[in-house]
Design an enzyme around this catalytic site. Structure first.
Site, mmCIF file in Angstrom:
data_model
loop_
_atom_site.group_PDB
_atom_site.id
_atom_site.type_symbol
_atom_site.label_atom_id
_atom_site.label_comp_id
_atom_site.label_asym_id
_atom_site.label_seq_id
_atom_site.Cartn_x
_atom_site.Cartn_y
_atom_site.Cartn_z
ATOM 1 N N ALA A 58 0.837 -1.206 0.000
ATOM 2 C CA ALA A 58 0.000 0.000 0.000
ATOM 3 C C ALA A 58 0.869 1.252 0.000
ATOM 4 C CB ALA A 58 -0.919 0.002 1.221
ATOM 5 N N HIS A 84 7.213 2.947 1.249
ATOM 6 C CA HIS A 84 7.674 4.267 0.792
ATOM 7 C C HIS A 84 9.163 4.197 0.461
ATOM 8 C CE1 HIS A 84 4.503 5.721 3.895
ATOM 9 N NE2 HIS A 84 3.919 5.432 2.757
#
Ligand code: SF4
Length: 556
Positions: free
Chosen positions: A66, A197
């Site tokens: 995600a 990230h």
């Protein structure tokens, strides 16, 4: 204004912890802290962050996939993104963040409305999914002719061991006109979406940034990092830059396109919004290309003005400074008008913020402008430096979960490295309060004695709501309906519930009006939660039951 003193936050903290088994309570105690700063140095207390959620706890966090596919790459319109995994991961990551985009011409590609996935099934779990991935890439190239393709691994892909990087390489050799790269962002990696990230930053840095040396026209060239264009936020920042005469080379990655990302290294300053999701990119670009970065914030009118002034101070150009001041005073006139109108209705109200890895900090500025207090706040995926500031970086212990994520070795590019600031300029800017490569963190700027909670869970949210009854609770979609059933307005700050933008001056006006509407609506008093109508289900752990029956039996 009502103060924090009317809540016994220490007692609420103890109440939260006392319901946990002793071992869990010991762990959570380090993540649930009262923001009591050192009176002499002003340094906040230590908080434990970026550690695994304790099994059994209903966390607000998302997975590594995600963070990589959804957050960092999600808003780039013309990289065709293939989720290599089951349909669930692919479908539920489709447009969930409500990223917006504006292709510059009718011909420009925009894949945001699509969801591409290999739809792995039991067959591939047993026999391998590489063939299916190759077929998906071929099909995507034939149908869409993209410039670039990103492949994103989900949990089962890591477990069965598909070599997605080898597939990317092989397909790129077959289709040299398409840049094909893969992300090993299996959902289970790291402790939250934060790992994703980092993985996204690494791959974008090695495979995309620096491919195109063509310099964009314009005098004051910046990149905006960690602004993902939720609800059109990036459009508002772009409008302001245009008004001020600041040239935006690339945004990572709101309203972004592949070509802009390839020439991001030609900018002179990197502006970091969401520190957590993108500080890796800022640091690597500084090392390789000599581009310094500063922390900015475009959420809140005062914060926006401060950030624009920072940019002007960096370029130190009288024309730019004058233009920035003119824009600020023009835009602030309307902001102040709305703020004064709304303020008497919002002043003294209480907010709670449990979002992301910078938003729980940034939005406090907007609430402050409305005279509202943030009693409790925390992040889902932050690290200690996001809370306490980058001064703690040398003291953060690297654990196995962080070691799992590749740390790239980066040095100056032999041709493209060009330092943008001299030591003398850096000193001058420091005297003006502008530090490069620094972020002070949320806690130093948050009210004394407020509650800071890392990785909040459903049970803790319930205690906070019952004891404090905030006027508004800000979190994500997973929390939304439970909070609303408590009879409280809930504002999604990962996805603005079809409103926004909230960034910049016009965004501040939108936020003021929206919060006024939400905290003063009487509809919430009419909500009767289901658990007040129906008796809640009760249960006990099997172990507890066994112990009870054992005690019973031995007693008999
Ligand atoms: S945790 Fe794994 S299975 Fe679940 S959404 Fe993330 S990648 Fe998919």
């Amino acid at each position: 204004m009502e103060g924090l003193e009317r809540f016994d936050l220490e007692k609420i903290r103890e109440e939260i912890l006392e319901r946990y088994p002793a071992k869990v309570a010991r762990k959570r105690a380090k993540q649930v802290v009262i923001n009591r700063k050192d009176p002499e140095t002003g340094t906040p207390p230590e908080i434990v962050a970026n550690v695994r959620t304790i099994p059994g706890i209903l966390t607000m966090r998302g997975c590594c996939y995600a963070g990589c596919k959804g957050v960092v790459l999600g808003p780039t319109r013309d990289i065709l993104q293939i989720t290599h995994g089951p349909i669930g991961c692919g479908f539920y990551s489709w447009l969930t963040r409500r990223n917006q985009t504006k292709p510059r011409t009718e011909e420009d590609q925009n894949f945001l409305p699509y969801a591409f996935t290999t739809d792995l099934t039991e067959n591939e779990i047993i026999f391998g999914g590489e063939k299916k991935l190759k077929a998906a890439i071929e099909e995507a190239i034939a149908a869409f002719h993209p410039k670039a393709i990103g492949i994103f691994a989900t949990c089962p892909v890591g477990l069965i061991g598909d070599d997605i990087h080898a597939v990317a390489k092989e397909m790129e050799e077959k289709y040299p006109e398409v840049n094909i790269f893969a992300f090993s962002c299996e959902g289970y990696k790291g402790v939250s979406q934060s790992a994703g990230h980092h993985i996204a930053n690494n791959k974008l840095f090695t495979d995309v940034v620096g491919l195109n040396d063509e310099v964009k026209e314009g005098r004051f060239k910046v990149n905006l990092l960690g602004e993902y264009n939720i609800g059109g936020d990036a459009f508002e920042v772009e409008r302001l830059f245009e008004r001020c005469g600041i040239t935006l080379v690339s945004t990572f990655s709101g309203n972004s396109c592949y070509e802009d990302l390839t020439r991001a290294h030609t900018a002179d300053l990197n502006l970091v919004m969401c520190h957590r999701s993108i500080n890796y990119m800022a640091e690597m670009m500084e090392k390789k290309y000599g581009i310094p970065w500063v922390k900015i914030n475009f959420l809140g009118a005062a914060a926006t003005a401060k950030s624009l002034r920072r940019i002007a101070a960096f370029f130190d150009d009288p024309e730019l400074t004058a233009r920035v001041e003119e824009v600020i005073s023009e835009e602030m006139a309307e902001v102040e008008k709305v703020r004064e109108e709304v303020y008497p209705r919002t002043e003294g109200k209480i907010a709670m913020l449990f979002v992301g890895g910078s938003r729980a900090h940034h939005y406090q500025a907007l609430f402050e402008e409305l005279g509202m207090r943030t009693v409790a706040a925390g992040y889902e995926f932050a690290h200690r430096d996001d809370y306490e500031g980058r001064r703690v970086l040398p003291y953060i212990k690297i654990d196995a979960d962080s070691r799992n994520i590749e740390e790239l070795e980066v040095g100056p590019d032999p041709v493209r490295y060009r330092p943008r600031v001299t030591q003398e300029q850096a000193e001058k800017l420091k005297a003006l309060g502008i530090e490069f490569m620094d972020y002070r963190g949320m806690m130093p700027e948050m009210d004394e004695e407020s509650l800071v909670i890392d990785d909040l869970n459903a049970y803790e949210a319930e205690v906070l709501i019952e004891r404090i009854r905030p006027h508004i609770f800000c979190a994500g979609i997973k929390e939304k309906y439970v909070i609303q059933k408590f009879g409280l307005p809930m504002k999604q700050l990962h996805n603005y519930d079809y409103s926004g933008p909230y960034a910049g001056f016009k965004g501040a006006i939108n936020f003021y009006r929206e919060i006024d509407r939400m905290v003063n609506s009487r509809i919430w008093q009419m909500v009767c939660p289901p658990w007040e109508k129906t008796a809640p289900l009760e249960g006990a752990y099997v172990k507890e039951r066994e112990e009870e029956s054992y005690a019973h039996a031995t007693h008999d």
